[in-house]
Design an enzyme around this catalytic site. Structure first.
Site, mmCIF file in Angstrom:
data_model
loop_
_atom_site.group_PDB
_atom_site.id
_atom_site.type_symbol
_atom_site.label_atom_id
_atom_site.label_comp_id
_atom_site.label_asym_id
_atom_site.label_seq_id
_atom_site.Cartn_x
_atom_site.Cartn_y
_atom_site.Cartn_z
ATOM 1 N N LYS A 59 -0.714 -4.316 -3.021
ATOM 2 C CA LYS A 59 -1.998 -3.738 -2.615
ATOM 3 C C LYS A 59 -2.051 -2.294 -3.104
ATOM 4 O O LYS A 59 -1.604 -1.377 -2.446
ATOM 5 C CB LYS A 59 -2.192 -3.780 -1.099
ATOM 6 C CG LYS A 59 -3.569 -3.261 -0.700
ATOM 7 C CD LYS A 59 -3.694 -3.104 0.808
ATOM 8 C CE LYS A 59 -5.004 -2.410 1.130
ATOM 9 N NZ LYS A 59 -5.071 -1.032 0.614
ATOM 10 N N SER A 82 0.815 -1.213 0.000
ATOM 11 C CA SER A 82 0.000 0.000 0.000
ATOM 12 C C SER A 82 0.852 1.268 0.000
ATOM 13 O O SER A 82 1.521 1.562 -0.978
ATOM 14 C CB SER A 82 -0.954 -0.037 1.202
ATOM 15 O OG SER A 82 -1.942 0.953 1.115
ATOM 16 N N ASP A 96 10.081 5.590 -10.331
ATOM 17 C CA ASP A 96 9.711 6.240 -11.599
ATOM 18 C C ASP A 96 10.567 7.465 -11.887
ATOM 19 O O ASP A 96 10.926 7.736 -13.041
ATOM 20 C CB ASP A 96 8.238 6.643 -11.568
ATOM 21 C CG ASP A 96 7.320 5.506 -11.980
ATOM 22 O OD1 ASP A 96 7.817 4.377 -12.162
ATOM 23 O OD2 ASP A 96 6.099 5.728 -12.112
#
Length: 493
Positions: A341, A316, A327
């Site tokens: 998740k 999460s 990224d």
């Protein structure tokens, strides 16, 4: 939205009562649900009939409130593994978890040989003041043996109401007789952030859970690190076994290391409010009543070389942080593939003491990768120990859960590297039993050692296990490689 949903809930309950009272009159009511489509009257009739049958035919009387509450609970929990009806106790525990405080003894615990092992007492807690020490084994809680309990069951017994007492029976190394200590429960403030200088020039920063105080706590810890060593050359951000928590915590931790105003994560769901982007700005991680907790952090923090440690227990919010730093190529992600998740749970309060936790959206990384049921694949796959990934590799992940939400960006068949052979499972379990529990951040922490090696430009021992296949998507950065890494046993990657 909370008020709106509460009204919908009340209409729904009133409607069920109306079905019971009025029967076929529903045909003339032309009721519609929140989405504007006709209500399924036949199924509602069946619901009312089952309710009536239970009331009239069940072996003993059943309370109306219990039946309706269980019906709500079943309806919500049937959606996915993370949607749930929260009764008074569950709602209280959820609030305590996000606020970083609870009523208990103040010890961080694990399991060893069937007993509760004290990993460390929280400073200035009731357990700390009572003399509980790291390494103590708790064998009884009051008069009940711990052997046979799960860790969750033992933790629930140790928690309770303020100013109530519990007696612990403790086995301590070098002590011939059990130690019996009675402790009074109090409200405990949990520190979700730990930090230390592991060696000159290199720091370790661990976030164990994302709570409301996490960003403030992290800022204080980083300030302390730079006060101890103003010339830090590398930082390891440890998110292993971090199950997630509140979104502002994840935004704030990411913002500490990323350029201002960049997108940290985005969400998409059915409601207009669920289609949103979250940026590395104060308003996304700090309340209006306080200043910016990151404002006074050293500028060097934005450029310090970083490794982020993750494993299959990272879920999460911790996956949001790892995905964002990956990224933007701000850090090297190291460890094993995360839990996966990537769904948003929104709390809709139904009464003063109850609520519904409902999945309302999916999370995406800044480059648009869906985290759900896939997770974050590390740039460098490194096992938990030099001997392998232990039981960490056998943990269930989001994609293994029944009724899990799919990954909307990857419509291909789900591929898993799950170990399902009994012989292999027994071998790993036996290996894990012989090994003492790993303390993250210690000198025996193999993955931390590899992270430090990477920061220093030294060879890294890579895992022989292969991650799940990764589809290249437009605009997605390819994982970085470590030119100096050395696969185990001489295998070339």
């Amino acid at each position: 939205m909370g008020t709106k949903l509460k009204n919908i809930g009340l209409v729904g309950l009133g409607m069920v009562a109306g079905v019971i009272a009025m029967g076929t009159q529903l045909d003339a009511m032309a009721q519609k649900n929140a989405a504007g489509t006709p209500l399924p009257l036949e199924e509602l009739r069946q619901l009312s009939e089952v309710f009536g049958l239970i009331k009239s035919d069940y072996v003993e009387p059943v309370d109306d409130k219990k039946l309706l509450t269980e019906a709500i609970s079943g309806m919500v929990s049937s959606l996915d593994p993370h949607s749930a009806y929260l009764d008074k106790k569950a709602f209280k525990e959820l609030r305590e978890g996000t606020q970083g405080k609870f009523v208990g003894l103040g010890i961080e615990v694990g399991m060893e040989d069937g007993y509760v092992k004290v990993i460390s007492p929280i400073e200035d807690s009731p357990a700390y003041r009572a003399g509980i020490k790291a390494g103590d084994l708790i064998t009884r809680l009051d008069s009940t043996p711990v052997k046979g309990m799960t860790l969750d069951e033992a933790v629930k017994r140790m928690r309770g109401e303020p100013n109530t007492k519990i007696t612990l029976t403790i086995a301590r190394k070098d002590e011939d007789k059990p130690i019996i200590i009675t402790i009074t429960r109090q409200e405990i403030r949990v520190q979700s952030v730990k930090a230390k200088i592991v060696e000159p020039g290199y720091a370790w920063l661990r976030v164990s859970q994302f709570q409301e105080p996490t960003v403030d706590d992290m800022a204080k810890k980083i300030a302390t690190l730079y006060a101890q060593d103003p010339n830090l050359k590398g930082l390891v951000l440890d998110l292993r076994n971090d199950p997630g928590g509140v979104l502002p915590g994840a935004i704030g931790v990411s913002a500490a290391f990323l350029p201002k105003d960049v997108v940290v994560t985005s969400t998409n769901g059915q409601l207009p409010d669920s289609k949103a982007s979250f940026y590395a700005r104060r308003e996304f991680y700090a309340s209006r009543s306080v200043g910016d907790p990151l404002a006074k952090l050293p500028e060097a923090l934005k450029k310090i070389p970083m490794v982020v440690l993750v494993n299959s227990g990272s879920a999460s919010a911790s996956e949001i942080v790892a995905g964002a730093l990956q990224d933007y190529k701000r850090a090297t992600i190291m460890g094993t593939q995360t839990f996966g998740k990537g769904s948003v749970q929104t709390i809709r309060q139904l009464s003063a003491d109850t609520a519904v936790k409902l999945t309302t959206a999916r999370y995406y990384t800044p480059n648009g990768r869906s985290i759900q049921a896939k997770g974050i694949v590390p740039d460098l796959m490194v096992d938990e120990t030099a001997d392998g990934d232990g039981l960490n590799g056998l943990r269930l992940r989001e994609a293994d859960l029944q009724k899990h939400l799919s990954n909307d960006k990857d419509k291909g068949p789900e591929v898993h590297a799950a170990v399902d052979e009994l012989e292999e499972e027994q071998r790993l379990a036996a290996l894990e039993k012989k090994r003492k529990p790993l303390e993250f951040g210690s000198k025996d922490d193999f993955q931390l050692t590899q992270a430090l090696n990477h920061l220093k430009g030294l060879p890294v021992v890579l895992s022989k296990a292969k991650p799940e296949p990764k589809k290249e998507e437009p605009g997605i950065n390819k994982p970085k490689t470590d030119p100096k890494a050395e696969p185990k046993n001489g295998d070339k990657k």
